[in-house]
Write a protein that holds these residues in place. Structure first.
Motif, short mmCIF file in Angstrom:
data_model
loop_
_atom_site.label_atom_id
_atom_site.label_comp_id
_atom_site.label_asym_id
_atom_site.label_seq_id
_atom_site.Cartn_x
_atom_site.Cartn_y
_atom_site.Cartn_z
N ASP A 83 5.24 4.98 11.08
CA ASP A 83 4.65 6.12 11.79
C ASP A 83 4.61 7.39 10.95
O ASP A 83 4.59 8.50 11.49
CB ASP A 83 5.40 6.40 13.12
N PHE A 84 4.56 7.20 9.62
CA PHE A 84 4.41 8.37 8.74
C PHE A 84 2.94 8.80 8.81
O PHE A 84 2.04 7.95 8.77
CB PHE A 84 4.81 8.00 7.31
N PRO A 85 2.64 10.10 8.87
CA PRO A 85 1.23 10.54 9.01
C PRO A 85 0.43 10.33 7.71
O PRO A 85 0.23 11.26 6.92
CB PRO A 85 1.36 12.02 9.36
N VAL A 86 -0.01 9.07 7.45
CA VAL A 86 -0.70 8.76 6.18
C VAL A 86 -2.11 9.35 6.11
O VAL A 86 -2.67 9.47 5.02
CB VAL A 86 -0.78 7.22 5.95
N ALA A 139 -9.75 -5.16 -5.20
CA ALA A 139 -10.31 -5.71 -3.95
C ALA A 139 -9.26 -5.71 -2.84
O ALA A 139 -9.55 -5.37 -1.68
CB ALA A 139 -10.82 -7.13 -4.20
N GLU A 140 -8.01 -6.06 -3.20
CA GLU A 140 -6.93 -6.07 -2.20
C GLU A 140 -6.65 -4.65 -1.71
O GLU A 140 -6.36 -4.42 -0.53
CB GLU A 140 -5.66 -6.69 -2.81
N ALA A 141 -6.72 -3.69 -2.63
CA ALA A 141 -6.51 -2.29 -2.25
C ALA A 141 -7.59 -1.85 -1.26
O ALA A 141 -7.32 -1.16 -0.27
CB ALA A 141 -6.54 -1.40 -3.49
N VAL A 142 -8.84 -2.27 -1.54
CA VAL A 142 -9.94 -1.94 -0.63
C VAL A 142 -9.67 -2.54 0.75
O VAL A 142 -9.83 -1.87 1.78
CB VAL A 142 -11.29 -2.47 -1.20
N ARG A 143 -9.24 -3.80 0.75
CA ARG A 143 -8.94 -4.46 2.02
C ARG A 143 -7.85 -3.68 2.79
O ARG A 143 -7.97 -3.40 3.98
CB ARG A 143 -8.45 -5.89 1.75
N ALA A 144 -6.75 -3.29 2.07
CA ALA A 144 -5.63 -2.56 2.70
C ALA A 144 -6.08 -1.20 3.21
O ALA A 144 -5.73 -0.79 4.32
CB ALA A 144 -4.50 -2.42 1.69
N TYR A 145 -6.85 -0.48 2.38
CA TYR A 145 -7.27 0.88 2.77
C TYR A 145 -8.17 0.84 4.01
O TYR A 145 -8.18 1.76 4.81
CB TYR A 145 -7.99 1.57 1.61
N ARG A 146 -8.97 -0.26 4.13
CA ARG A 146 -9.82 -0.37 5.33
C ARG A 146 -8.95 -0.50 6.59
O ARG A 146 -9.33 -0.01 7.65
CB ARG A 146 -10.73 -1.60 5.21
N VAL A 147 -7.80 -1.16 6.43
CA VAL A 147 -6.88 -1.30 7.57
C VAL A 147 -6.21 0.03 7.88
O VAL A 147 -6.12 0.48 9.03
CB VAL A 147 -5.81 -2.39 7.27
N ILE A 148 -5.72 0.69 6.80
CA ILE A 148 -4.97 1.96 6.98
C ILE A 148 -5.91 3.07 7.45
O ILE A 148 -5.57 3.85 8.34
CB ILE A 148 -4.30 2.37 5.65
N PHE A 149 -7.09 3.14 6.80
CA PHE A 149 -8.05 4.21 7.13
C PHE A 149 -9.34 3.57 7.63
O PHE A 149 -10.27 3.33 6.85
CB PHE A 149 -8.36 5.06 5.90
N PRO A 150 -9.43 3.28 8.91
CA PRO A 150 -10.61 2.57 9.44
C PRO A 150 -11.92 3.31 9.19
O PRO A 150 -12.99 2.70 9.18
CB PRO A 150 -10.33 2.47 10.94
N ASP A 151 -11.88 4.63 9.00
CA ASP A 151 -13.12 5.41 8.81
C ASP A 151 -13.43 5.65 7.33
O ASP A 151 -14.18 6.56 6.98
CB ASP A 151 -13.01 6.75 9.54
N SER A 152 -12.83 4.83 6.44
CA SER A 152 -13.00 5.10 4.99
C SER A 152 -14.07 4.21 4.35
O SER A 152 -14.23 4.20 3.14
CB SER A 152 -11.67 4.87 4.26
N ASP A 153 -14.82 3.43 5.18
CA ASP A 153 -15.80 2.48 4.61
C ASP A 153 -16.82 3.14 3.69
O ASP A 153 -17.17 2.61 2.63
CB ASP A 153 -16.53 1.75 5.74
N LYS A 154 -17.29 4.30 4.09
CA LYS A 154 -18.33 4.98 3.31
C LYS A 154 -17.85 5.26 1.88
O LYS A 154 -18.55 4.99 0.90
CB LYS A 154 -18.71 6.30 4.01
N GLN A 155 -16.61 5.81 1.79
CA GLN A 155 -16.06 6.11 0.46
C GLN A 155 -15.80 4.83 -0.33
O GLN A 155 -16.06 4.76 -1.54
CB GLN A 155 -14.75 6.90 0.56
N LEU A 156 -15.32 3.78 0.34
CA LEU A 156 -15.00 2.52 -0.36
C LEU A 156 -16.27 1.83 -0.85
O LEU A 156 -16.29 1.26 -1.95
CB LEU A 156 -14.21 1.59 0.59
N ILE A 157 -17.34 1.90 -0.04
CA ILE A 157 -18.64 1.33 -0.48
C ILE A 157 -19.12 2.05 -1.73
O ILE A 157 -19.57 1.45 -2.71
CB ILE A 157 -19.68 1.43 0.66
N SER A 158 -19.01 3.40 -1.70
CA SER A 158 -19.44 4.20 -2.84
C SER A 158 -18.64 3.85 -4.09
O SER A 158 -19.20 3.68 -5.19
CB SER A 158 -19.28 5.68 -2.50
#
Length: 603
Positions: A83-86, A139-158
């Motif tokens: 519950d750390f504010p990531v 690729a694994e980092a992308v997968r993890a970040y999508r879980v942690i930050f659900p609204d980060s798809d736009k940046q990850l696609i870029s």
């Protein structure tokens, strides 16, 4: 379990088993919420202190440059579970991910060694394997970040597209090194592997289609650059290697040029064929386009090669200005124009049919460019261009040679005062210079052109001959002292010659030694006649012209194939001189013979 928890967390901190620590702590959380303020107060406080240390360590891991992308992503997941504010760290984390892109670029060293023989495969293979592992982590980092930050798809696609774009940029830079299609395919295979890895975790990026468009540009550029390098190889073969500048003959240049054009075309087509034969999905999708690009490429290649030949010839024959100032053009450069003529003929008659046959057997298909544009490769048009180029260059060579002779003639006829000319004592030195120039041309032509069938030979009874005594222009007037009668007799003889035989002076130039040399001789004599017409001669000046022309008869007939035309043009010069003479009395035959024999004895 609760009483032992602080000690367990301490052990996890020492061994950096943070995932276990988080699992233990989150498992105990329901009990701490219920009884943390009473029965397990001390355990709760000690566990919270340990977790505070773990959070601090995980934050350190998250922003450490020495940590892998994957371990940073794991740290972020654990912090979220605690519950750390990531979300406050999102911008910083994505920035770190972006910085890591530089380490994921394709390393050209691995490609080079992978493209060599099997002895060096281990080095290239390990380099490529390391790259694949790094992209796997990304690729694994992308997968993890999508879980942690659900609204980060736009940046990850870029970011993912940026990585693929960088791969293609490295490929384009590497293509400047004159690479083979095998090396290009190695690049494309690595890129395609990365695309598939990332597509598994981020399908929304549409990387397969994105990379197909980028590959389309790169492969098209590769085909174009390969043909540009090939054109340079042909140009280099014509001038020869630097270490052989002195002894690189025209024949060497012609043979090297022919070999480079034909063998080089076959090698380039074989290289392009390797692209089509590969089973890489990315290349299979581009197959029809590759065929079209190869056909279009060769069509454009031969057009630009023709233009390049024209530039070379213009460079070599920057004549008019230079020759007007009396400058001498380099011998080798003059001969190169003749080489270009024969290379053009070779391309039209031999190279294009062979290339057309190879294209028909290995590059059937295509059609991606659309039928409205017509066929991509039109051998007929190329043949027409090079047929025309061959004629143009051989005529340019003749022009260069005759202009050099015109410089000698201009000096000869504009320098002396012909009205005050002294009696002829010897054949003038300009005759030697003229014969030297013609001999130089004949020497060049012999190296490059085949022999033709000699024609227009005639016996001594058929008009002018090798003997100075049997010239009808002189015999018929022998002993006549009256100027007017001598001149009218000359004109009558000239008219009689015209009616007696029809002489073709300028015929179409053929690609033979005799035809080219004869044309140079005829144009030079025509030029000589024009220079004579611009002067006014006294008797001695006319006799000097008569002596020089008579001496030229023998060597010019040996050099030129068309004896009838040479005789006719030499007689024309005599007639022109007589028309411009104040007192056209010719030399006596014995004197003429004596002077010619003296000259022959000297030379």
């Amino acid at each position: 379990f609760i009483f032992d928890l602080p000690a367990r967390l301490g052990k996890c901190i020492k061994s950096e088993a943070y995932a276990d620590a988080v699992k233990f702590y989150t498992g105990a959380m329901p009990i701490f919420k219920a009884y943390g303020d009473s029965s397990f107060q001390d355990c709760k406080r000690a566990s919270e202190e340990a977790i505070a240390t773990i959070i601090k360590n995980l934050q350190g891991k998250l922003f450490s440059d020495s940590e892998s992308i994957q371990s940073r992503a794991e740290a972020a997941v654990l912090l979220k579970q605690l519950d750390f504010p990531v979300d406050s760290l999102k911008a910083k984390l994505l920035e770190k991910l972006e910085q890591s892109l530089a380490d994921l670029e394709v390393k050209t060293e691995g490609i080079e060694s992978a493209g060599e023989d099997s002895t060096s495969h281990s080095g290239g293979g390990s380099s490529i394997g390391n790259h694949e592992a790094s992209v796997g982590e990304f690729a694994e980092a992308v997968r993890a970040y999508r879980v942690i930050f659900p609204d980060s798809d736009k940046q990850l696609i870029s970011l993912s597209r940026d990585l693929i774009t960088r791969h293609f940029e490295v490929t384009e830079q590497y293509m400047q090194k004159h690479i083979s299609s095998a090396e290009l395919l190695n690049f494309l295979k690595i890129i395609w592997t990365d695309v598939l890895l990332l597509d598994n975790v981020l399908e929304e990026a549409g990387l397969p289609d994105f990379s197909l468009e980028a590959a389309r540009l790169v492969v098209k550029k590769y085909i174009s650059s390969k043909l540009t390098h090939f054109q340079q190889d042909i140009a280099d073969s014509l001038v020869g290697p630097k270490e052989r500048v002195g002894d690189y003959s025209l024949q060497d240049a012609l043979e090297a040029g022919k070999k480079t054009v034909l063998q080089g075309s076959m090698d380039v087509l074989l290289d392009f064929r390797q692209l089509l034969d590969d089973k890489l999905e990315l290349v299979i999708k581009l197959r029809d386009s590759i065929i079209d690009w190869v056909l279009e490429g060769f069509q454009v290649f031969f057009r630009t090669l023709d233009d390049h030949f024209v530039l070379l010839s213009e460079k070599k024959s920057s004549l008019d200005q230079g020759l007007k100032e009396g400058a001498q053009t380099d011998k080798a450069l003059t001969g190169l124009v003749l080489v270009l003529s024969q290379i053009s003929v070779f391309i039209e008659q031999s190279a294009i049919p062979t290339i057309t046959e190879e294209i028909a057997s290995s590059f059937s298909g295509g059609g991606a460019r659309g039928y409205e544009y017509g066929p991509a490769f039109v051998p007929g048009e190329i043949c027409r261009r090079f047929r025309s180029a061959g004629e143009k260059f051989v005529n340019l060579y003749i022009k260069i040679r005759t202009q050099r002779i015109s410089v000698i003639l201009r000096k000869r006829f504009t320098t002396p005062n012909w009205v005050k000319h002294k009696e002829p004592r010897d054949v003038h030195m300009f005759v030697d210079l003229l014969l030297q120039e013609l001999e130089a041309a004949r020497s060049e032509v012999k190296q490059i052109l085949p022999q033709g069938i000699r024609k227009h030979h005639r016996s001594d009874s058929n008009g002018s001959t090798t003997s100075s005594r049997s010239n009808p222009l002189r015999d018929d007037r022998m002993g006549r002292s009256n100027t007017h009668r001598a001149r009218s007799q000359l004109l009558e003889t000239h008219l009689a010659k015209l009616f007696k035989q029809k002489v073709e002076i300028f015929t179409k130039v053929e690609y033979t030694q005799e035809s080219v040399v004869s044309t140079i001789v005829k144009l030079s004599l025509k030029s000589l006649q024009e220079f004579v017409r611009l002067q006014t001669f006294n008797r001695s000046g006319f006799q000097q012209i008569q002596l020089d022309i008579q001496f030229l008869r023998m060597p010019l007939k040996e050099i030129a194939e068309d004896e009838a035309a040479v005789d006719f043009l030499l007689d024309e010069v005599i007639v022109a001189a007589s028309e411009r003479c104040l007192d056209p009395i010719p030399l006596e035959p014995p004197i003429l013979d004596k002077l010619i024999q003296a000259k022959l004895a000297k030379s």
